[in-house]
Scaffold this active site. Structure first.
Site, PDB file in Angstrom:
ATOM      1  N   GLU A  98       0.830  -1.204   0.000  1.00  0.00           N
ATOM      2  CA  GLU A  98       0.000   0.000   0.000  1.00  0.00           C
ATOM      3  C   GLU A  98       0.862   1.250   0.000  1.00  0.00           C
ATOM      4  O   GLU A  98       0.627   2.199  -0.758  1.00  0.00           O
ATOM      5  CB  GLU A  98      -0.898  -0.030   1.241  1.00  0.00           C
ATOM      6  CG  GLU A  98      -1.649   1.247   1.526  1.00  0.00           C
ATOM      7  CD  GLU A  98      -2.279   1.205   2.909  1.00  0.00           C
ATOM      8  OE1 GLU A  98      -1.632   1.647   3.872  1.00  0.00           O
ATOM      9  OE2 GLU A  98      -3.412   0.702   3.012  1.00  0.00           O
ATOM     10  N   ASP A 101      -5.676  -4.563  -3.492  1.00  0.00           N
ATOM     11  CA  ASP A 101      -6.001  -3.136  -3.578  1.00  0.00           C
ATOM     12  C   ASP A 101      -4.759  -2.302  -3.846  1.00  0.00           C
ATOM     13  O   ASP A 101      -4.820  -1.270  -4.512  1.00  0.00           O
ATOM     14  CB  ASP A 101      -6.704  -2.666  -2.306  1.00  0.00           C
ATOM     15  CG  ASP A 101      -5.791  -2.659  -1.091  1.00  0.00           C
ATOM     16  OD1 ASP A 101      -4.991  -3.602  -0.940  1.00  0.00           O
ATOM     17  OD2 ASP A 101      -5.893  -1.715  -0.283  1.00  0.00           O
TER      18      ASP A 101
END
Length: 955
Positions: free
Chosen positions: A378, A551
């Site tokens: 991330e 993600d």
């Protein structure tokens, strides 16, 4: 007793004294649901008296009930006694204020109502006990500098309202320097070595209560130095800007300082403060230097200015010209960018000229990463975003390409990290291992009797790219080698090391994890390394294994699309073409996130043996699941082997329809494989449908869906709604805390929908936003002077209708925002969402609130970025026991024993050396909840890119 209600009312007025406020309260207990072996309940406490700081609610269960998870507070239980400490966002109960906590519990018979409700450990009408003392470290000043050999004089004020001060301890980085038992409390530190220190004073009263002061940061220098702040500066062309110069230490006489351009563009000059004089009276008062940019309309330039003085270490400042039409928010972006990239700020560690972002500047922070100087995929995706926004504004794309190179070098496993992929058999991707609800269910046995489906991607990918390797990020990296595993678990290299934590079911919080190397060589842990904590097998082999967070990879693709668009608008798409090509390849491999974990057929998949093994692409749900993973034997193994798994559960916050659009509709990002573009086109539609299906009556997006109920293909409760045959799950994958409780997941997902809406005008995206934006705005407040409150925690009730291709509005699915906070990253993400929505829809109110949030963030600036204080009541869980099976024992690389009874802190003893540890230890010893100010990398980048987004959309 569903709906049972118990009310405890006490109203006692005590004499008002500084030692203890009057305690008066009412408590309401309500069982909200009950089934055979469990129940849920809410407890509301109302303050009927004076303000109660750092409130803690307690009660006693009569029938052995056990809490399995809770929300809106930090729960602990000892026998029948329950304690709930306030959540970080609400430390104090003001007069008349009500706080509500909720929990899920287990029962084995009767479910009687609790008794003995207490506040802060005493009956509501009690006296409150011994009040802790007050203490403040008054000297030295925060930020003071000393020279080696100097005496550091420490002083503190201390008082005790209901007794007397026994003594005051003075400490540096948690080590006690000395004590004083007589006011005024002082200590002279005479042997401080060169380096930074965190100083504190701890007051102990005659009742044994103690309080630690807020820390004061100082630095001991080997020689006096000039100090310049900030270290970089942006100046509009034709305008001027300033930076400050000061001395690190008091001089023995006057000091003459010269400031001059030492390299760079002659269009930048010193227009004021070229010669400065500091005396013994004003040495610590910063003096201003002005830098002027020539108003000549020429090319934008940069220059380095150096402040120098005889006998002092010099200070330098890099100054950059920006276009005269630069907006205020663009200037704010550049200032935030300069803080993040300033080496002195501490957001990055450099390896061979490449930068690796930390999770946070601060080291003592426990979230999904369990240490601040770990990093995540991330963080790398946000690093790309920061540099893409910088490229749009400055036209400089080398930093973006450097960020991709760093990602590829350090967090995408290379050939040496995944050596035996050639042994992978797509017809038998992995051996089935059932998941369990809690860590106590592990190790989990491999089950060769359960059939698994075929992997339809492997051959296509290997033939397309000429390799059997997987091109995707592993989610967690130990940047400083804090744990000591080193490269491939050998413990010999301080370079970044691949590590992992979460491995044992949905109830395993970060506080219950055992950190272990991604490359298992059996050099650490027990006889089989750490493998036999997770899997039960007849034999164990040395191996490598990696877990992808989809993600993050999808965000990397999304950002590559933005970089391609922005560079193209500058006529410079070629500057990023190589990185964009790699993003398309990453998207090709990201399709593993679209598949059931064991490639079983999607839809009505019940029973591990009964659920059909998939063939072709009938095991694809086309959503972004929580993970995909791959692994194999080390080259030293006698028989090479490898495996791959997808992910059966999909969370709304992981969906990225903008990345799916880019990979299916934008030529430069279309994957090279034969079916990649087609798959992503299907995924874009499926993701938007998924969000429509999960949208509550109020507008918030509910949790998600799974193809493998409970992680072992169990039968879900009767009547569970379905989405293309997958089962609705309000908290997919992660239950401690519930995975869709945090509002940040709403913002992360919907921001991408808003960007898609802005880029394409997609009506489905617009319809989702038309309901979500008013709900989010109604639950957000922006005041003056930097005050703001954005949603923090949510509670869910009901469920969606089974999806039939058309949204019903879900009249039986509801969300309530139950707490608010000042999470600066969430506020920035919300601002971006509102601005992108406003830019496409013309909604003036959304734009106004977005701008108000940006202005509130600007009012919370500090030297490292933008941040607010946080209380961390969850740090009580440093003492939580980490489940280790009976009979298992091993060691961490530093010798910490891992055995039954080990705790989160005991297998991470390095935390005891952290400068912030004394605050945690005091809390564990019964003191106040610690308060910290954190600078998370992702949040600081979200803020910077929010400023840049306003400039992009509105100029």
């Amino acid at each position: 007793m569903p709906g049972a209600l118990a009310t405890a009312l006490v109203a006692a007025l005590l004499p008002a004294t500084p030692a203890a406020a009057a305690v008066a309260c009412s408590v309401e207990y309500n069982v909200t649901n009950e089934w055979g072996s469990g129940f849920t309940a809410d407890v509301s406490v109302t303050n009927e008296g004076d303000a109660v700081p750092d409130w803690s609610l307690g009660w006693t269960f009569p029938d052995g009930q056990q809490i399995t998870n809770g929300w809106n507070g930090e729960f602990s239980q000892s026998g029948d006694t329950v304690t709930v400490n306030h959540p970080g966002w609400n430390p104090d109960l003001d007069p008349g204020e009500t706080a509500t906590v909720g929990f899920q519990g287990s029962i084995s018979g009767a479910n009687g109502e609790p008794t003995g409700f207490t506040v802060n450990g005493v009956d509501c009408g009690g006296t409150g006990g011994n009040a802790p003392p007050e203490v403040e470290l008054t000297s030295p000043a925060d930020g003071a500098a000393f020279l080696a050999g100097d005496t550091v004089e420490l002083a503190a004020d201390a008082a005790d309202a209901d007794g007397s001060i026994e003594h005051v301890e003075f400490s540096a980085d948690g080590t006690v320097l000395g004590t004083d038992d007589t006011a005024p409390y002082t200590y002279s530190w005479t042997d401080a070595e060169v380096g930074p220190y965190s100083l504190t004073a701890t007051a102990v009263d005659d009742g044994g209560a103690e309080t630690e002061s807020a820390p004061v940061a100082i630095e001991v220098l080997s020689a006096p130095a000039l100090v310049a702040s900030p270290s970089s500066l942006s100046v509009r062309q034709g305008d001027s800007g300033t930076f400050d110069v000061s001395l690190s230490n008091e001089p023995s006489g006057d000091v003459s300082v010269e400031v001059a351009r030492t390299e760079g563009s002659e269009d930048l000059t010193v227009s004021g403060g070229a010669e400065l004089t500091f005396t013994g009276d004003d040495w610590d008062e910063a003096q201003e230097v002005s830098i002027a940019s020539a108003d000549n309309g020429g090319d934008l330039g940069t220059a380095v200015f150096t402040a120098s003085a005889e006998g002092y270490d010099a200070a330098t400042v890099e100054v950059r010209e920006v276009d005269a039409s630069t907006s205020d928010y663009e200037t704010a972006f550049l200032e935030q960018y300069e803080k993040i990239k300033d080496p002195a700020s501490g957001y990055f560690r450099e390896f061979g000229g490449l930068l690796v972002p930390y999770h946070s500047v601060e080291t003592l922070i426990v979230e999904a990463p369990d240490h601040g100087h770990a990093t995540t995929s991330e963080a790398f995706s946000y690093y790309l975003w920061l540099e893409a926004a910088y490229g749009r504004i400055t036209g400089e794309w080398e930093p973006f390409n450097d960020a991709w190179e760093s990602m590829e070098e350090f967090i995408i496993p290379g050939t040496e990290d995944q050596p035996t992929n050639g042994a992978y058999d797509p017809s038998a991707p992995a051996t089935y291992i059932p998941e369990h609800d809690t860590p106590q269910g592990y190790p989990s046995a491999l089950d060769n009797g359960v059939s698994v489906g075929e992997d339809p991607l492997a051959q296509e990918l290997s033939s397309t790219y000429g390799t059997d390797e997987v091109y995707g990020m592993h989610w967690l990296l130990d940047v400083d080698n804090t744990y000591g595993y080193g490269f491939c678990g050998d413990g010999t290299d301080d370079a970044p090391a691949f590590v992992n934590t979460f491995q044992r079911g949905s109830q395993e919080s970060v506080w219950e994890t055992v950190p272990h190397p991604s490359c298992e060589t059996f050099d650490h842990g027990g006889e089989n390394g750490f493998l036999d904590l997770f899997t039960d097998d007849g034999t164990y082999s040395e191996q490598w294994r990696y877990t992808n967070a989809p993600d993050a990879d999808a965000r990397a693709v999304q950002v590559a699309y933005l970089a391609h668009q922005w560079a193209g608008e500058q006529g410079n798409a070629g500057a990023v073409s190589e990185s964009v090509d790699k993003a398309a390849m990453m998207g090709d491999y990201l399709r593993y996130a679209m598949y059931d974990k064991y490639f079983k057929e999607i839809g009505d998949c019940v029973g591990a043996t009964e659920c059909a093994a998939g063939s072709g692409k009938n095991s694809a749900h086309y959503l972004m699941s929580w993970y995909y993973a791959w692994g194999g034997a080390l080259e030293s193994a006698q028989y090479p082997w490898a495996w791959r798994i997808g992910g059966s559960s999909s969370h709304q916050g992981y969906q990225n329809p903008l990345a799916a659009y880019a990979l299916s509709e934008v030529d430069a990002l279309e994957p090279d494989s034969a079916t990649g573009t087609e798959d992503w086109a299907t995924s874009m539609d499926r993701q938007l449908e998924f969000l429509q299906w999960l949208q509550s009556a109020e507008g918030g997006i509910a949790g998600g869906a799974t193809n493998s109920w409970a992680g072992d293909y169990s039968a879900p409760p009767a009547g569970t709604p379905q989405f293309y045959g997958m089962y609705y799950d309000w908290q997919p994958v992660w239950h401690d805390p519930p995975s869709n409780r945090w509002f940040g997941f709403q913002v992360w997902g919907i921001e991408r929908v808003a960007q898609l809406y802005h880029e394409t005008g997609d009506e489905r995206a617009g319809a989702i936003l038309d309901d979500w934006v008013p709900w989010a705005m109604a639950n957000t407040e922006v005041g003056t002077g930097g005050d703001f409150a954005v949603p923090a925690d949510m509670e869910w009730e009901g469920r969606p209708d089974t999806w039939d291709g058309t949204s019903t509005g879900n009249p039986d699915l509801h969300v309530e925002v139950v707490s608010h906070g000042q999470d600066v990253g969430v506020a920035a993400g919300l601002a971006k969402t509102l601005l992108y929505y406003a830019a496409e829809s013309g909604d003036a109110e959304a734009r106004a609130m977005g701008e108000d949030l940006l202005d509130a963030l600007l009012a919370n600036q500090d030297e490292l970025g933008i941040a607010t204080e946080e209380t961390r009541a969850d740090y009580r869980r440093f003492a939580d026991e980490v489940y280790i099976p009976e009979g298992w024992s091993g060691e961490m690389p530093n010798g910490d024993p891992v055995e039954p009874g080990s705790t989160f802190a005991s297998i991470r003893s390095f935390y005891e050396d952290d400068p912030a540890w004394p605050e945690v230890q005091e809390y564990l010893d019964g003191g106040e909840v610690p308060t910290f100010t954190y600078h998370r990398f992702w949040a600081q980048v979200d803020i910077a890119t929010a400023f840049a987004a306003h400039d992009e959309l509105f100029g």
